[in-house]
Design an enzyme around this catalytic site. Sequence first.
Site, PDB file in Angstrom:
ATOM      1  N   ILE A 198       0.088   2.586   1.683  1.00 48.73           N
ATOM      2  CA  ILE A 198      -0.119   1.969   0.361  1.00 48.73           C
ATOM      3  C   ILE A 198      -0.551   3.026  -0.658  1.00 48.73           C
ATOM      4  O   ILE A 198      -0.112   3.024  -1.808  1.00 48.73           O
ATOM      5  CB  ILE A 198      -1.148   0.815   0.462  1.00 48.73           C
ATOM      6  CG1 ILE A 198      -0.664  -0.229   1.476  1.00 48.73           C
ATOM      7  CG2 ILE A 198      -1.366   0.165  -0.905  1.00 48.73           C
ATOM      8  CD1 ILE A 198      -1.711  -1.257   1.895  1.00 48.73           C
ATOM      9  N   SER A 237      -8.665  -7.071   2.311  1.00 49.27           N
ATOM     10  CA  SER A 237      -7.550  -7.664   3.054  1.00 49.27           C
ATOM     11  C   SER A 237      -7.705  -9.177   3.143  1.00 49.27           C
ATOM     12  O   SER A 237      -8.826  -9.706   3.171  1.00 49.27           O
ATOM     13  CB  SER A 237      -7.556  -7.078   4.465  1.00 49.27           C
ATOM     14  OG  SER A 237      -6.719  -7.817   5.303  1.00 49.27           O
ATOM     15  N   TYR A 242     -12.184  -4.870  12.705  1.00 50.80           N
ATOM     16  CA  TYR A 242     -11.522  -4.361  11.496  1.00 50.80           C
ATOM     17  C   TYR A 242     -11.828  -5.271  10.303  1.00 50.80           C
ATOM     18  O   TYR A 242     -12.232  -4.820   9.229  1.00 50.80           O
ATOM     19  CB  TYR A 242     -10.004  -4.255  11.711  1.00 50.80           C
ATOM     20  CG  TYR A 242      -9.233  -4.117  10.425  1.00 50.80           C
ATOM     21  CD1 TYR A 242      -9.294  -2.939   9.681  1.00 50.80           C
ATOM     22  CD2 TYR A 242      -8.466  -5.175   9.913  1.00 50.80           C
ATOM     23  CE1 TYR A 242      -8.613  -2.818   8.474  1.00 50.80           C
ATOM     24  CE2 TYR A 242      -7.783  -5.065   8.718  1.00 50.80           C
ATOM     25  CZ  TYR A 242      -7.862  -3.880   8.006  1.00 50.80           C
ATOM     26  OH  TYR A 242      -7.193  -3.773   6.806  1.00 50.80           O
ATOM     27  N   LYS A 296     -14.028  -4.815   6.498  1.00 52.98           N
ATOM     28  CA  LYS A 296     -13.608  -5.179   5.131  1.00 52.98           C
ATOM     29  C   LYS A 296     -14.651  -6.105   4.504  1.00 52.98           C
ATOM     30  O   LYS A 296     -15.034  -5.953   3.349  1.00 52.98           O
ATOM     31  CB  LYS A 296     -12.240  -5.870   5.165  1.00 52.98           C
ATOM     32  CG  LYS A 296     -11.100  -4.961   5.571  1.00 52.98           C
ATOM     33  CD  LYS A 296     -10.903  -3.848   4.567  1.00 52.98           C
ATOM     34  CE  LYS A 296      -9.883  -2.833   5.005  1.00 52.98           C
ATOM     35  NZ  LYS A 296      -9.953  -1.572   4.262  1.00 52.98           N
ATOM     36  N   TYR A 324      -5.327  -7.620  -0.052  1.00 53.66           N
ATOM     37  CA  TYR A 324      -3.882  -7.539   0.148  1.00 53.66           C
ATOM     38  C   TYR A 324      -3.436  -8.574   1.169  1.00 53.66           C
ATOM     39  O   TYR A 324      -4.111  -8.781   2.179  1.00 53.66           O
ATOM     40  CB  TYR A 324      -3.471  -6.186   0.730  1.00 53.66           C
ATOM     41  CG  TYR A 324      -3.977  -4.938   0.058  1.00 53.66           C
ATOM     42  CD1 TYR A 324      -4.270  -4.879  -1.302  1.00 53.66           C
ATOM     43  CD2 TYR A 324      -4.119  -3.774   0.805  1.00 53.66           C
ATOM     44  CE1 TYR A 324      -4.696  -3.698  -1.887  1.00 53.66           C
ATOM     45  CE2 TYR A 324      -4.551  -2.592   0.238  1.00 53.66           C
ATOM     46  CZ  TYR A 324      -4.845  -2.553  -1.106  1.00 53.66           C
ATOM     47  OH  TYR A 324      -5.278  -1.379  -1.667  1.00 53.66           O
TER      48      TYR A 324
HETATM   49  P1  NAD Z   1      -2.698   3.922   6.262  1.00 56.33           P
HETATM   50  O1  NAD Z   1      -3.312   4.124   7.604  1.00 56.33           O
HETATM   51  O2  NAD Z   1      -1.246   4.208   6.094  1.00 56.33           O
HETATM   52  O3  NAD Z   1      -3.500   4.763   5.155  1.00 56.33           O
HETATM   53  C1  NAD Z   1      -4.874   5.036   5.274  1.00 56.33           C
HETATM   54  C2  NAD Z   1      -5.039   6.531   5.035  1.00 56.33           C
HETATM   55  O4  NAD Z   1      -6.420   6.844   5.131  1.00 56.33           O
HETATM   56  C3  NAD Z   1      -4.315   7.396   6.068  1.00 56.33           C
HETATM   57  O5  NAD Z   1      -3.541   8.374   5.396  1.00 56.33           O
HETATM   58  C4  NAD Z   1      -5.438   8.025   6.886  1.00 56.33           C
HETATM   59  O6  NAD Z   1      -5.090   9.322   7.330  1.00 56.33           O
HETATM   60  C5  NAD Z   1      -6.570   8.050   5.872  1.00 56.33           C
HETATM   61  N1  NAD Z   1      -7.932   8.020   6.414  1.00 56.33           N
HETATM   62  C6  NAD Z   1      -8.455   7.166   7.323  1.00 56.33           C
HETATM   63  N2  NAD Z   1      -9.759   7.430   7.511  1.00 56.33           N
HETATM   64  C7  NAD Z   1     -10.067   8.486   6.695  1.00 56.33           C
HETATM   65  C8  NAD Z   1     -11.239   9.237   6.437  1.00 56.33           C
HETATM   66  N3  NAD Z   1     -12.393   8.978   7.058  1.00 56.33           N
HETATM   67  N4  NAD Z   1     -11.178  10.242   5.536  1.00 56.33           N
HETATM   68  C9  NAD Z   1     -10.017  10.545   4.912  1.00 56.33           C
HETATM   69  N5  NAD Z   1      -8.868   9.886   5.112  1.00 56.33           N
HETATM   70  C10 NAD Z   1      -8.901   8.861   5.995  1.00 56.33           C
HETATM   71  O7  NAD Z   1      -3.023   2.428   5.814  1.00 56.33           O
HETATM   72  P2  NAD Z   1      -2.439   1.581   4.616  1.00 56.33           P
HETATM   73  O8  NAD Z   1      -1.540   0.532   5.182  1.00 56.33           O
HETATM   74  O9  NAD Z   1      -1.932   2.477   3.544  1.00 56.33           O
HETATM   75  O10 NAD Z   1      -3.758   0.845   4.152  1.00 56.33           O
HETATM   76  C11 NAD Z   1      -4.592   1.373   3.117  1.00 56.33           C
HETATM   77  C12 NAD Z   1      -5.852   0.532   3.052  1.00 56.33           C
HETATM   78  O11 NAD Z   1      -5.469  -0.830   2.821  1.00 56.33           O
HETATM   79  C13 NAD Z   1      -6.673   0.531   4.325  1.00 56.33           C
HETATM   80  O12 NAD Z   1      -8.039   0.491   3.983  1.00 56.33           O
HETATM   81  C14 NAD Z   1      -6.270  -0.772   4.998  1.00 56.33           C
HETATM   82  O13 NAD Z   1      -7.277  -1.266   5.843  1.00 56.33           O
HETATM   83  C15 NAD Z   1      -6.038  -1.673   3.811  1.00 56.33           C
HETATM   84  N6  NAD Z   1      -5.121  -2.782   4.078  1.00 56.33           N
HETATM   85  C16 NAD Z   1      -3.878  -2.530   4.600  1.00 56.33           C
HETATM   86  C17 NAD Z   1      -3.021  -3.585   4.887  1.00 56.33           C
HETATM   87  C18 NAD Z   1      -1.655  -3.343   5.496  1.00 56.33           C
HETATM   88  O14 NAD Z   1      -1.059  -4.293   6.006  1.00 56.33           O
HETATM   89  N7  NAD Z   1      -1.106  -2.128   5.462  1.00 56.33           N
HETATM   90  C19 NAD Z   1      -3.422  -4.899   4.619  1.00 56.33           C
HETATM   91  C20 NAD Z   1      -4.674  -5.120   4.062  1.00 56.33           C
HETATM   92  C21 NAD Z   1      -5.525  -4.045   3.798  1.00 56.33           C
END
Ligand code: NAD
Length: 333
Positions: A12, A124, A148, A152, A176
């Site tokens: 995202i 989320s 998880y 959140k 989201y």
């Molecule tokens: P993703 O795993 O693709 O992106 C998260 C990024 O954060 C990754 O690039 C990872 O390397 C980085 N990261 C994790 N921990 C870290 C840290 N301590 N320091 C630095 N970087 C760190 O996930 P996404 O799908 O892009 O989701 C982004 C956010 O949205 C997350 O918080 C996720 O929980 C939330 N979210 C995602 C969804 C979904 O379905 N994809 C739904 C609801 C909420």
Amino acid sequence: MKILLTGGAGYIGSHTAVELLAAGHDIVIGDNFSNSKKDVIDRIKQIAKRDFKLYEIDFADAKATDELFAKEDLDAVIHFAGYKAVGESCKMPIEYYRNNIDSTLNVLSSMRKYGVKNIVFSSSATVYGVPKQVPLKEDMPTSCTNPYGWTKYMNEQILRDTATAEPDFSVVLLRYFNPIGAHESGLIGENPNGVPNNLMPYIAKVATGELPKLNIFGNDYATKDGTGVRDYIHVVDLAKGHLKAIEYSCKNKGAEVFNLGTGVGYSVLDIVHAFEEANNVKVPYAIVDRRPGDVAECYSDASKAHKILGWTAEKNMVQMCRDSWNWQQNIKL
Ligand code: NAD
Ligand code: UDP
């Protein structure tokens, strides 16, 4: 504005980076690449035709977080960084609480120290727990069913409490629903490690033949065809929601929460058929037992984001399926 995207190399975050750059904002990406690849950074630059600074950083490290804030004169933060796999969180709760809570606390204390007042947070729909009724509205009760989700839930509380204690702060919590699809260039998208857990990346791998068939987790839910219903949203629409949230945070103080979804529920079978039709491919499937922890239906009432942020998801299911497939075919490039 100059905006820090924690976790900006992820699924995202990378799409949001493209939209922010296109809108003329400056960005800084901080990521430890625990769940993303470094080549995403060049791909964002290629799409946006603009440069930006990257920090390879762990936001669970308070000192490193402070050092970044000391170097960059930031106006706002979009906090994506966190672990996100539900199943893994049940097996590794300590790591999940540590990473997801510590990183938020560190970002917030650096913001306070360096006078950065605006934060948009990736929450989320999982915070709605087992919905008693749908569509889900922001003021409905929240609860969670896995570590998880609790991270959140807790982060939302931490951010709200901070907004109360720091009256200059502006906190926007974005809940989201189910992001799918990819950038139309086919250069960025979701690339989970190993066998995907989520429906769309799984379907895409079945369509390529990498996986033999989709297992549909139950067809005896109280839904129109018995399979689970979710609110799938194109990741580019979701990314654009962040732009609106940043604009809102500049004009408002305190904490506010918004659903980012389409407001429309699609069943698993709807998605299978839509993917087959949009891409002219076959997705063989079998009905198997329900997946523990799954709910029958989860979809949003997205009217608050429409009314207050001026945001509405625009892309339809055909575009979501086409862009997911286009990305799937480009992943190996
Ligand atoms: P993703 O795993 O693709 O992106 C998260 C990024 O954060 C990754 O690039 C990872 O390397 C980085 N990261 C994790 N921990 C870290 C840290 N301590 N320091 C630095 N970087 C760190 O996930 P996404 O799908 O892009 O989701 C982004 C956010 O949205 C997350 O918080 C996720 O929980 C939330 N979210 C995602 C969804 C979904 O379905 N994809 C739904 C609801 C909420
Ligand atoms: N699903 C499925 N087979 C899979 C993956 C998911 O039938 O291999 C179903 C799942 O039961 C749910 C829907 O697809 O009804 C969306 O699941 P996903 O994991 O993508 O999102 P979430 O459950 O987190 O909303």
